[in-house]
Enzyme design. Sequence first.
Site, PDB file in Angstrom:
ATOM      1  N   LYS A  81       0.837  -1.209   0.000  1.00  0.00           N
ATOM      2  CA  LYS A  81       0.000   0.000   0.000  1.00  0.00           C
ATOM      3  C   LYS A  81       0.871   1.258   0.000  1.00  0.00           C
ATOM      4  CE  LYS A  81      -3.825   2.092   2.671  1.00  0.00           C
ATOM      5  NZ  LYS A  81      -4.659   1.977   3.897  1.00  0.00           N
ATOM      6  N   SER A 156      -9.704   1.870   2.988  1.00  0.00           N
ATOM      7  CA  SER A 156      -8.855   2.617   2.097  1.00  0.00           C
ATOM      8  C   SER A 156      -7.816   1.765   1.360  1.00  0.00           C
ATOM      9  CB  SER A 156      -8.102   3.694   2.891  1.00  0.00           C
ATOM     10  OG  SER A 156      -7.268   3.101   3.859  1.00  0.00           O
ATOM     11  N   SER A 180      -9.915  -0.381   7.295  1.00  0.00           N
ATOM     12  CA  SER A 180      -9.350  -0.306   5.937  1.00  0.00           C
ATOM     13  C   SER A 180      -8.643  -1.545   5.414  1.00  0.00           C
ATOM     14  CB  SER A 180      -8.389   0.872   5.839  1.00  0.00           C
ATOM     15  OG  SER A 180      -9.109   2.050   5.650  1.00  0.00           O
TER      16      SER A 180
HETATM   17  N1  GLN Z   1     -12.949   4.396   6.320  1.00  0.00           N
HETATM   18  C1  GLN Z   1     -12.377   4.856   7.542  1.00  0.00           C
HETATM   19  C2  GLN Z   1     -11.962   6.287   7.418  1.00  0.00           C
HETATM   20  O1  GLN Z   1     -12.215   6.854   6.422  1.00  0.00           O
HETATM   21  C3  GLN Z   1     -11.235   3.969   7.948  1.00  0.00           C
HETATM   22  C4  GLN Z   1     -10.013   4.250   7.192  1.00  0.00           C
HETATM   23  C5  GLN Z   1      -8.881   3.363   7.599  1.00  0.00           C
HETATM   24  O2  GLN Z   1      -9.051   2.361   8.279  1.00  0.00           O
HETATM   25  N2  GLN Z   1      -7.705   3.786   7.210  1.00  0.00           N
HETATM   26  O3  GLN Z   1     -11.397   6.850   8.304  1.00  0.00           O
END
Ligand code: GLN
Length: 489
Positions: A81, A156, A180
Amino acid sequence: MTADDLTELTIKEAARLLRLGSISASDLVTAHVERIERLDPHVKAFLRLTPEVWEKQVEESERRIREGNAPPLAGIPLAVKDVLCVRGVETTAGSQILRGFKPPYTGTAVARLFEAGAVMLGVTNCDEFAMGSSTENSGYFPTRNPWDLTRVPGGSSGGSAAAVAAGEAMISLGTDTGGSIRQPAALCGVVGMKPTYGRVSRYGLIAFASSLDQIGPFARSVDDAALVLSLMSGLDPLDATSSDRPGMEVLNNFGAGVKGMRLGVPREYYDVKGIEPGVKAAIDAALFILTRAGAEIVDVSLPHTDYGLAAYYIIAPAECSSNLARFDGVRYGLSEVDAANITDEYLQTRRKGFGTEVRRRVMLGTYALSSGYYDAYYLKAQKVRTLIKRDFDEAFKRCDAIVSATSPTVAFPIGSKTQDPLSMYLCDVLTLGGNLAGLPGISVPCGTSDGLPVGLQVLGPQWGENVVLRVARAYEEASETKAEVASVV
Ligand code: GLN
């Protein structure tokens, strides 16, 4: 064996063939690279490929295999990532503000997998600074779900999940701050695991919300996820939050099956608002399979679930507003040098370099932390966090692990939630409790709804990765659902 067969292997299968000499590390990597060239113009999981890295690593793996001392991941194709620093490889957190940034060092988790022989194919797309649930907030382009190219892969870490689902990488790394890793794993039909807070060093991770962020693996089987996690876990003097618990303990007894285990189903998760009937049906079927395998299902309650989302969306933005203050146009990446003075330079760089969601979070977080509002928002959110942690402590007195859906919905159409941030935030209602409480959690594929993958989430007590893996593995075995490679086009 055809090239496509090679891209459907698990680590276990590939390692055996490599050791037997029936395939070489170069065959394995070439098959994946060719698949990327063929499919990734459609899926768009990768931001950039790294031949300069993989060529050396393939050579090194082949040498070690030849010498008979192959490390556990020798020749295994890995995708990383875009938030994990790799020395000399452009790393941008999915953001224009870091365009061109090449870290001078490699973060610990990635370095440990390199030492274990993994071969890095490239950098995967993600929501900007990991803020999002669909990968549509990437500063570059959205990634598509390999099961249906009109839908999102989740986020994400959507690029990492999609790469494994499409057979473009055998394993990948993501980060999980509110869901995420688990949510995109669910939406793409692969295994994704978030470890206990402190299990894996974050040295070299571009921070989003430091009290929540964890690095974890995506894979096509529970065994593979367990192996990768065990290899990157353990104390790191470069991250003061990393624990000295031995990484290998995540594997303790994890093949023992669920016979006699008590699995808690939180009623607030089971009946969560917005859960799709098809998702619920898949979870019911999974619970039945787990019962048949010998587990006892018990009813538990997490009474503060309703407040979790609000607490998370105060704490995470608050921490991000502080973490992202370092992107000032002076030290890293983009720089608006035409500005009249230094303050304008900061402002213009940040206005130009950050996308809408990142700016929204920085503003929300700054507001929540400002004097006069601190007690009303940030402090209150921290108190809620403690209550949520206590809910889990109570629940784990009655059960060994908690099971639920990972996401209330299957993959949704691209563009369907981008105009309504709150609907996007609701994607995380079943996952972010695990982050607030610092617990380990996994998502494993559990069938489909309308032809799209559904994920089963297993959460365990602190340091109970082995318990989580044990349930996930027993389910995988009893249901005979191995993560399939999506056919894409
Ligand atoms: N979707 C969540 C956010 O927007 C979690 C993101 C994540 O786990 N990095 O914060």
